[in-house]
Design an enzyme around this catalytic site. Structure first.
Site, PDB file in Angstrom:
ATOM      1  N   CYS A 233     -19.053   2.937   8.502  1.00  0.00           N
ATOM      2  CA  CYS A 233     -18.355   2.218   9.554  1.00  0.00           C
ATOM      3  C   CYS A 233     -17.060   2.995   9.751  1.00  0.00           C
ATOM      4  CB  CYS A 233     -18.070   0.785   9.097  1.00  0.00           C
ATOM      5  SG  CYS A 233     -17.014  -0.118  10.257  1.00  0.00           S
TER       6      CYS A 233
ATOM      7  N   CYS B 147       0.554  -0.088  10.275  1.00  0.00           N
ATOM      8  CA  CYS B 147       0.018  -1.091   9.344  1.00  0.00           C
ATOM      9  C   CYS B 147       1.068  -2.024   8.744  1.00  0.00           C
ATOM     10  CB  CYS B 147      -0.751  -0.398   8.223  1.00  0.00           C
ATOM     11  SG  CYS B 147      -1.646  -1.582   7.201  1.00  0.00           S
TER      12      CYS B 147
ATOM     13  N   CYS C 198     -19.719  -5.190   3.732  1.00  0.00           N
ATOM     14  CA  CYS C 198     -18.952  -3.977   4.017  1.00  0.00           C
ATOM     15  C   CYS C 198     -17.639  -4.073   3.254  1.00  0.00           C
ATOM     16  CB  CYS C 198     -18.693  -3.897   5.522  1.00  0.00           C
ATOM     17  SG  CYS C 198     -17.694  -2.469   6.020  1.00  0.00           S
TER      18      CYS C 198
ATOM     19  N   ARG D 235     -17.899  -1.837  17.726  1.00  0.00           N
ATOM     20  CA  ARG D 235     -17.272  -3.146  17.479  1.00  0.00           C
ATOM     21  C   ARG D 235     -15.959  -3.284  18.250  1.00  0.00           C
ATOM     22  NH1 ARG D 235     -20.304  -5.072  13.128  1.00  0.00           N
ATOM     23  NH2 ARG D 235     -21.307  -3.374  11.982  1.00  0.00           N
TER      24      ARG D 235
ATOM     25  N   CYS E 280       0.717   4.597   6.920  1.00  0.00           N
ATOM     26  CA  CYS E 280       0.109   4.433   8.253  1.00  0.00           C
ATOM     27  C   CYS E 280       1.075   3.685   9.180  1.00  0.00           C
ATOM     28  CB  CYS E 280      -1.205   3.673   8.129  1.00  0.00           C
ATOM     29  SG  CYS E 280      -2.280   4.368   6.861  1.00  0.00           S
TER      30      CYS E 280
ATOM     31  N   CYS F 103     -16.836  -8.447   5.677  1.00  0.00           N
ATOM     32  CA  CYS F 103     -16.135  -7.204   5.347  1.00  0.00           C
ATOM     33  C   CYS F 103     -14.861  -7.508   4.558  1.00  0.00           C
ATOM     34  CB  CYS F 103     -15.798  -6.469   6.641  1.00  0.00           C
ATOM     35  SG  CYS F 103     -14.843  -4.961   6.349  1.00  0.00           S
TER      36      CYS F 103
ATOM     37  N   CYS G 109       0.830  -1.213   0.000  1.00  0.00           N
ATOM     38  CA  CYS G 109       0.000   0.000   0.000  1.00  0.00           C
ATOM     39  C   CYS G 109       0.863   1.261   0.000  1.00  0.00           C
ATOM     40  CB  CYS G 109      -0.919  -0.008   1.222  1.00  0.00           C
ATOM     41  SG  CYS G 109      -2.026   1.418   1.272  1.00  0.00           S
TER      42      CYS G 109
HETATM   43  N1  SAM Z   1      -6.619   0.655   3.162  1.00  0.00           N
HETATM   44  C1  SAM Z   1      -7.884   0.884   3.712  1.00  0.00           C
HETATM   45  C2  SAM Z   1      -7.892   2.002   4.738  1.00  0.00           C
HETATM   46  O1  SAM Z   1      -6.889   2.245   5.391  1.00  0.00           O
HETATM   47  O2  SAM Z   1      -8.939   2.613   4.898  1.00  0.00           O
HETATM   48  C3  SAM Z   1      -8.496  -0.359   4.323  1.00  0.00           C
HETATM   49  C4  SAM Z   1      -7.679  -1.359   5.098  1.00  0.00           C
HETATM   50  S1  SAM Z   1      -7.025  -0.803   6.666  1.00  0.00           S
HETATM   51  C5  SAM Z   1      -6.015  -2.174   7.094  1.00  0.00           C
HETATM   52  C6  SAM Z   1      -8.419  -0.825   7.769  1.00  0.00           C
HETATM   53  C7  SAM Z   1      -8.203  -0.360   9.180  1.00  0.00           C
HETATM   54  O3  SAM Z   1      -7.583  -1.371   9.941  1.00  0.00           O
HETATM   55  C8  SAM Z   1      -7.324   0.853   9.425  1.00  0.00           C
HETATM   56  O4  SAM Z   1      -8.000   2.051   9.221  1.00  0.00           O
HETATM   57  C9  SAM Z   1      -6.939   0.693  10.886  1.00  0.00           C
HETATM   58  O5  SAM Z   1      -7.839   1.399  11.709  1.00  0.00           O
HETATM   59  C10 SAM Z   1      -7.051  -0.810  11.115  1.00  0.00           C
HETATM   60  N2  SAM Z   1      -5.719  -1.383  11.359  1.00  0.00           N
HETATM   61  C11 SAM Z   1      -4.749  -1.573  10.466  1.00  0.00           C
HETATM   62  N3  SAM Z   1      -3.649  -2.112  11.028  1.00  0.00           N
HETATM   63  C12 SAM Z   1      -3.926  -2.263  12.338  1.00  0.00           C
HETATM   64  C13 SAM Z   1      -3.187  -2.768  13.443  1.00  0.00           C
HETATM   65  N4  SAM Z   1      -1.932  -3.188  13.331  1.00  0.00           N
HETATM   66  N5  SAM Z   1      -3.789  -2.804  14.652  1.00  0.00           N
HETATM   67  C14 SAM Z   1      -5.071  -2.358  14.789  1.00  0.00           C
HETATM   68  N6  SAM Z   1      -5.807  -1.869  13.768  1.00  0.00           N
HETATM   69  C15 SAM Z   1      -5.256  -1.813  12.558  1.00  0.00           C
HETATM   70  C1  DTB Z   2     -11.457  -2.087  11.476  1.00  0.00           C
HETATM   71  O1  DTB Z   2     -11.593  -1.030  12.111  1.00  0.00           O
HETATM   72  N1  DTB Z   2     -10.773  -3.122  11.912  1.00  0.00           N
HETATM   73  C2  DTB Z   2     -10.711  -4.159  10.892  1.00  0.00           C
HETATM   74  C3  DTB Z   2     -11.689  -3.633   9.828  1.00  0.00           C
HETATM   75  N2  DTB Z   2     -11.977  -2.313  10.291  1.00  0.00           N
HETATM   76  C4  DTB Z   2     -11.284  -3.601   8.414  1.00  0.00           C
HETATM   77  C5  DTB Z   2      -9.310  -4.373  10.422  1.00  0.00           C
HETATM   78  C6  DTB Z   2      -8.357  -4.701  11.556  1.00  0.00           C
HETATM   79  C7  DTB Z   2      -7.023  -4.960  10.972  1.00  0.00           C
HETATM   80  C8  DTB Z   2      -6.035  -5.383  12.020  1.00  0.00           C
HETATM   81  C9  DTB Z   2      -4.671  -5.542  11.472  1.00  0.00           C
HETATM   82  C10 DTB Z   2      -4.506  -6.622  10.455  1.00  0.00           C
HETATM   83  O2  DTB Z   2      -5.050  -7.744  10.625  1.00  0.00           O
HETATM   84  O3  DTB Z   2      -3.795  -6.386   9.484  1.00  0.00           O
HETATM   85 FE1  SF4 Z   3      -2.786   1.171   3.410  1.00  0.00          FE
HETATM   86 FE2  SF4 Z   3      -2.681  -0.055   5.778  1.00  0.00          FE
HETATM   87 FE3  SF4 Z   3      -2.959   2.585   5.680  1.00  0.00          FE
HETATM   88 FE4  SF4 Z   3      -5.016   0.986   4.887  1.00  0.00          FE
HETATM   89  S1  SF4 Z   3      -4.160   1.169   6.946  1.00  0.00           S
HETATM   90  S2  SF4 Z   3      -4.235   2.819   3.856  1.00  0.00           S
HETATM   91  S3  SF4 Z   3      -3.833  -0.729   4.003  1.00  0.00           S
HETATM   92  S4  SF4 Z   3      -1.165   1.411   4.949  1.00  0.00           S
END
Ligand code: SAM
Ligand code: DTB
Ligand code: SF4
Length: 332
Positions: free
Chosen positions: A198, A69, A138, A270, A66, A106, A62
């Site tokens: 959401c 992530c 979703c 959630r 973030c 989702c 990506c």
């Molecule tokens: N790329 C899209 C976005 O960022 O909107 C969708 C996927 S992203 C992985 C969805 C959400 O997962 C993020 O907004 C974040 O709140 C949550 N998330 C991602 N990595 C995480 C982590 N290591 N621990 C907890 N929540 C996480």
């Molecule tokens: C949200 O707030 N939590 C979910 C869903 N929306 C998409 C994602 C959590 C991702 C946790 C880190 C991972 O598994 O990569």
């Molecule tokens: Fe990309 Fe992860 Fe950020 Fe979603 S949370 S925009 S997958 S870097």
């Protein structure tokens, strides 16, 4: 003892709401729990805890940075990248989710913004597939144009996930490749297309109590409020800037959920990522404080989730009061 939060306050500016949120957050833990649970009971049935399944349909690589992530191309996390799944892969996952008792499915994609062309058409087919099973659908695909949001709506999508993650003030310490207003704009676009929202955030990014309250206030100030509010506990991922973020006390996670419940009484809150790090008791406390949904299945998007067998045990304890493993078994 209960705070009298007027409708006026609910419709207030985020900064005014943040003060209300902070006042709630700083109450005696039991007063806060009592108030949140009272609100919860008057707006929701206790047995209504929605189970959702997550599927990563496009993994890693990506362009966003973030800090939490595993999927950001800016961090060396060793995650295996996977291109967009096929519709048949999704059908198999939805079949399994339905068998496991999920009510909502989702799909998450590691995109900065949803692509145009064949890949987007495929996502629309995936949405139709989910809907053919009678599940809520979703997606979380990054930023959207209004035309894309409308196409998703026409394909039958119910909700769009796009998290604010933290407060406006703390946000630039976590993400630099987009702004808080970019996030709010995508939420506006999704709403305009008739999708439900959401949107939630993450606890454990090194944020302050004020940041948590400001985030809940931003969400609560959306008009209408998001129907769904995921509260994630950071899953620390080696190789990300936040791999060593300080631990969060269970009471802080529960306080955040309680404040969200009070300020967004109708929303589904959630208890999202991080359950694998919580005891059954901690999770039950979060549900008592107003959470009424969990993700089930062995994986979230890229990180592990609580085992199905542990969840079954937790639900059994809730329903019957039959505590498996008696107090005396625990050596007391
Ligand atoms: N790329 C899209 C976005 O960022 O909107 C969708 C996927 S992203 C992985 C969805 C959400 O997962 C993020 O907004 C974040 O709140 C949550 N998330 C991602 N990595 C995480 C982590 N290591 N621990 C907890 N929540 C996480
Ligand atoms: C949200 O707030 N939590 C979910 C869903 N929306 C998409 C994602 C959590 C991702 C946790 C880190 C991972 O598994 O990569
Ligand atoms: Fe990309 Fe992860 Fe950020 Fe979603 S949370 S925009 S997958 S870097």
């Amino acid at each position: 003892m209960l705070s009298n939060i007027s409708n006026l306050e609910r419709a207030a500016e985020p900064s005014a709401l943040a003060q209300t949120a902070l006042r709630l957050y700083q109450k005696h833990f039991f007063d806060l729990l009592y108030e949140a649970h009272t609100v919860h009971r008057s707006f929701h049935a206790l047995e209504d805890i929605q189970r959702c399944v997550l599927l990563s349909i496009k993994t890693g690589g990506c362009a966003e940075d973030c800090g939490y992530c595993s999927q950001s191309a800016h961090h060396k996390t060793g995650l295996e990248r996977r291109p967009l799944l096929s519709v048949e892969d999704v059908r198999a996952a939805v079949t399994q989710a339905k068998e496991a008792g999920a009510q909502r499915f989702c799909m998450g994609a590691a995109w900065r913004q949803a692509p145009e062309g064949e890949q987007f058409e495929r996502v629309l087919d995936m949405v139709r597939t989910i809907k053919s099973f009678g599940l809520e659908a979703c997606t979380t695909l990054g930023m959207l144009t209004l035309a894309q949001a409308q196409q998703l709506k026409r394909a039958g999508l119910d909700a769009y996930n796009h998290n604010l993650d933290t407060s406006r003030e703390y946000y630039p310490k976590i993400v630099t490749t987009r702004t808080y207003d970019d996030r709010l704009n995508t939420l506006r676009v999704a709403r305009e297309a008739g999708l439900t929202l959401c949107s939630g955030g993450i606890i454990g990014l090194g944020e302050s109590i004020e940041d948590r309250c400001a985030m809940v206030a931003e969400l609560a100030a959306l008009d209408p409020q998001p129907e769904s509010v995921p509260i994630n506990l950071l899953m620390p991922v080696p190789g990300t800037p936040l791999e060593k973020a300080p631990d969060v006390a269970v009471t802080d996670l529960v306080r955040t959920i309680a404040v969200a419940r009070i300020l967004m009484p109708r929303s589904r809150v959630r208890l999202s990522a991080g359950r694998v790090h919580l005891s059954q008791e901690a999770q039950l406390l979060a549900l008592f404080a107003g959470a009424n949904s969990i993700f089930i299945g062995e994986k979230l998007l890229t990180t592990p989730n609580a085992a199905l067998s542990a969840d079954e045990e937790m639900f059994a304890c809730l329903a019957s009061g039959d505590v498996r493993g008696s107090v005396s078994d625990a050596g007391n």
